[in-house]
Design an enzyme around this catalytic site. Structure first.
Site, PDB file in Angstrom:
ATOM      1  N   GLU A  30     -58.127  23.095 -14.802  1.00 14.24           N
ATOM      2  CA  GLU A  30     -57.217  23.487 -13.724  1.00 14.24           C
ATOM      3  C   GLU A  30     -57.761  23.191 -12.336  1.00 14.24           C
ATOM      4  OE1 GLU A  30     -57.937  25.435 -16.315  1.00 14.24           O
ATOM      5  OE2 GLU A  30     -56.009  25.815 -17.296  1.00 14.24           O
TER       6      GLU A  30
ATOM      7  N   HIS B 115     -53.850  37.911 -19.857  1.00 13.63           N
ATOM      8  CA  HIS B 115     -52.684  37.017 -19.870  1.00 13.63           C
ATOM      9  C   HIS B 115     -51.425  37.669 -19.317  1.00 13.63           C
ATOM     10  CE1 HIS B 115     -55.179  34.553 -22.524  1.00 13.63           C
ATOM     11  NE2 HIS B 115     -54.301  33.578 -22.374  1.00 13.63           N
TER      12      HIS B 115
END
Ligand SMILES: Cc1ncc(C[n+]2csc(CCOP(=O)(O)OP(=O)(O)O)c2C)c(N)n1
Ligand SMILES: [Mg+2]
Lengths: 333, 340
Positions: free
Chosen positions: A64, A133
């Site tokens: 990322e 998450h």
């Protein structure tokens, strides 16, 4: 009837925006993990690799920071990258590129280059994905000058805001909601752009203003429905972008209702709700009849157990209670 | 890589390389004086000792090859031809600075000359360079993106991410690891498992090698070959330059960690002195020529300094300019900078 607008999902609305803007402008390309052959973890980029090819729909390694930074550089060179970070949670790995590069480059170099890029990513809790998450990190992005931040709640906004974001010359963070991808609604056509910094009234009312974005708009609307049954007319306002923020529309409403509740899926400390409440105190102090209510997720890492998770995230009942608390207060005359 | 001696550029170019190296040296020395006088604030990282690495690199590139660097980047801007006045004015935080006083010493940029900036987060600019290479390939230009970073930066994860993507996608980029053997006060042997850094790029299928970073012609030859690979074969390359900085990490570092003996050893290899010797030996310049060139460079630095000192400060009213592409200073809507 040919003019009838077909309802599409939030997911399809985003897909339409990407596709239309890619057709319109050769310099727009997509980059992210599993967005091409796999068509996205949430299938938002369905069909785009087949239509536009590997030059413009780029599957990346799981890296990322690297590909977000690559897209900042590509934007500096005048391309218009649209980055998909699989979920907000993984943006933390790319935070240096977003905060120290994307948001700063125009300013720190005295306006010599623009950074016309979009970073879109879904977030939010509610699917028992537990602590790592389930983040709502809106406040982290909205904190940073140089970024623009969109928080669409409907398919129409998801499409219209994303199209505006892609055409914008600054780095724009588009925070989608995992819980809304299946939500259906009408969308605008190719030329329907939603300008940044324009709040919208989702439900008019006179007794209390509820400010909410993204999935929390739907929580607020459910609460407003329950309040109406008790004779309380809540006004629900969706700012749609945190940067820029349409404080005028919020303040106009609060001055009319004299009461406000801010709903935000993030944590309470130093969060979005705290910030919006501060703005409203500053602009509406003399009109307020009660302290501004805040409804946030609980100040804990998101738990896994279903009952705990549901207890931790804002529910319509929490919003109802917060509105009633503003109304219960005696106004000293 | 070939071990034959590097090709000798034409005399005119040799003199120009020498002049640019001298300009960087004198400019840096003057910047140190301005810092000591309190006219430059913040961090000031000097590249004294690294002139061969900088000029050897820039002289091997085309003027439109995007170049990115670290906070130790005055020399890169000078080598690219940025007006020394605009650089010194930036160091002094003036309106006439190349970034209008918003960047300072660590954040010079001259996009007209494809110098895409100096960055302060160690390793953080490497992906930007990869993006510039990406754009070159996307648009099918012949540009090669070149990024200079330290051996300390090579330990950042994002740099490995970039090696991987460059190797995976064959992007036209040259990674230039300027190994000056220290990251602030930490020597390589206390920071890296292996002393050489270029094999890391090689592990990602990137053509990589190491050269003497104190020898401007060796650097120039290496960069020419690296840029050729990227330009003509569309393959990434990585060059590690072994070099040494003669001052502390920044002006606030008294440089007490490094042994005097070590510094003396490297000073004997001063790239300006060794290159001058080459020029004199080849008859490309004579002692008078050297003195005249140095005098000319000194007037340029004097002029830049006087210009910067005489330049207006940045108006405080312009504080919020450049936050966004379109001016957007509506404090009333609560989302731009709210001024006191
Ligand atoms: C991410 C990050 N960590 C730490 C620092 C502080 N810092 C600035 S320069 C530097 C040393 C970098 O060494 P190297 O990459 O070898 O470059 P050099 O200064 O030797 O040119 C450090 C630790 C920083 N700027 N950014
Ligand atoms: Mg170093």
């Amino acid at each position: 009837m040919s003019t009838e607008v077909k309802d599409v999902t939030y997911r399809e609305a985003i897909n339409q925006a990407l596709r239309e803007e890619m057709i319109r402008d050769e310099s727009v390309f997509l980059m992210g993990e599993d967005i091409g052959h796999f068509e996205g973890a949430f299938k938002v980029t369905k069909g785009l690799l087949a239509e536009f090819g590997e030059k413009r729909v780029v599957d990346t390694p799981i890296t990322e920071a690297g590909f977000t930074g690559l897209c900042v550089g590509a934007a500096m060179a005048g391309l218009r990258p649209v980055v998909e970070i699989m979920t907000v949670n993984f943006a933390l790995v790319a935070m240096d590129q977003i905060v120290s590069n994307a948001s700063k480059i125009h300013y720190m170099f005295g306006g010599q280059v623009d950074v016309p890029m979009v970073i879109r990513m879904p977030g939010g809790a509610g699917h028992q994905l537990s602590a790592q998450h389930s983040h709502s990190l809106d406040a982290m992005f909205a904190h940073v000058p140089g970024l623009k931040v969109c928080v669409p709640s409907t398919p129409e906004d998801a499409k219209g805001l994303l199209k505006t974001a892609i055409r914008d010359d600054d780095p724009v963070i588009v925070l989608e909601s995992e819980g809304l991808y299946g939500k259906k609604g009408p969308v605008g056509g190719e030329d329907h752009l939603i300008p940044f910094g324009q709040a919208v009234v989702r439900r008019p009312g006179r007794d209390c203003t509820i400010v909410a974005t993204s999935r929390m708009v739907w929580v607020a609307l459910a609460a407003a429905e329950q309040l109406a049954a008790q004779g309380v007319e809540a006004e629900v306002i969706d700012p749609r972008t945190y940067r820029p923020l349409d404080l005028d529309t919020l303040a106009e409403s609060v001055r009319r209702t004299s009461r406000a509740v801010v709903v935000d899926e993030g944590w309470p400390e130093c969060g979005i709700a705290a910030n919006l409440a501060a703005h409203l105190y500053e602009s509406c102090f003399d009109w307020l009849d009660a302290p501004i209510g805040r409804v946030n997720s609980a100040d804990v890492p998101m738990p896994y157990a279903k009952n705990l998770e549901q207890a931790a995230i804002p529910q319509p009942a929490d919003v109802v209670a917060a509105v009633m608390a503003t109304l219960a207060r005696e106004v000293p005359r | 890589m070939s071990t034959s001696p590097p090709p000798i550029p034409p005399p005119e170019e040799m003199r120009e390389i020498f002049r640019t190296m001298t300009l960087i040296r004198r400019f840096e020395e003057r910047a140190a004086e301005e810092y000591m006088a309190g006219r430059i604030g913040g961090f000031l990282h000097l590249a004294i000792g690294e002139e061969a690495a900088i000029v050897g690199t820039v002289s091997a590139l085309r003027p439109d090859d995007p170049l990115t660097s670290t906070y130790r980047e005055h020399g890169q801007a000078l080598a690219r031809g940025t007006d020394p006045r605009a650089i010194m004015a930036e160091l002094l935080g003036r309106e006439t600075g190349i970034c209008r006083g918003r960047g300072g010493s660590m954040h010079l940029m001259d996009v007209q000359r494809a110098f895409y900036g100096g960055y302060g987060i160690v390793g953080g600019a490497v992906p930007l360079a990869l993006g510039l290479a990406w754009a070159a390939r996307y648009r099918e230009t012949e540009q090669v993106s070149v990024t200079m970073f330290g051996e300390g930066a090579a330990n950042q994860g994002v740099v490995s991410e970039c090696f991987n993507m460059a190797g995976l996608w064959d992007l036209p980029i040259v990674f230039l690891i300027l190994n000056n053997q220290y990251g602030m006060g930490t020597p390589v042997e206390r920071a890296a498992a292996v002393d050489d850094f270029f094999p890391r790029a090689a592990a990602y299928d990137i053509e990589s090698w190491k050269v003497d970073g104190m020898d401007v012609l060796a650097v120039r030859a290496a960069l020419s070959e690296a840029a050729r690979l990227a330009r003509e074969e569309r393959r990434p390359a990585c060059v590690e330059l072994l070099a040494y900085r003669y001052r502390g990490h920044s002006m606030s570092d008294p440089d007490t960690v490094r042994a005097a003996e070590e510094k003396e050893r490297w000073k004997a290899r001063d790239p300006l002195i060794t290159f001058e010797r080459v020029l004199l030996g080849e008859g490309i310049i004579d002692a008078e020529g050297v003195a005249a060139m140095q005098a000319e460079v000194d007037t340029v630095v004097d002029d830049a300094t006087a210009f910067a000192q005489g330049s207006p400060e940045v108006p405080v009213a312009d504080l919020a300019d450049y936050v966004y592409a379109e001016p957007w200073n509506d404090a009333a809507n609560g989302s731009a900078l709210v001024r006191p």
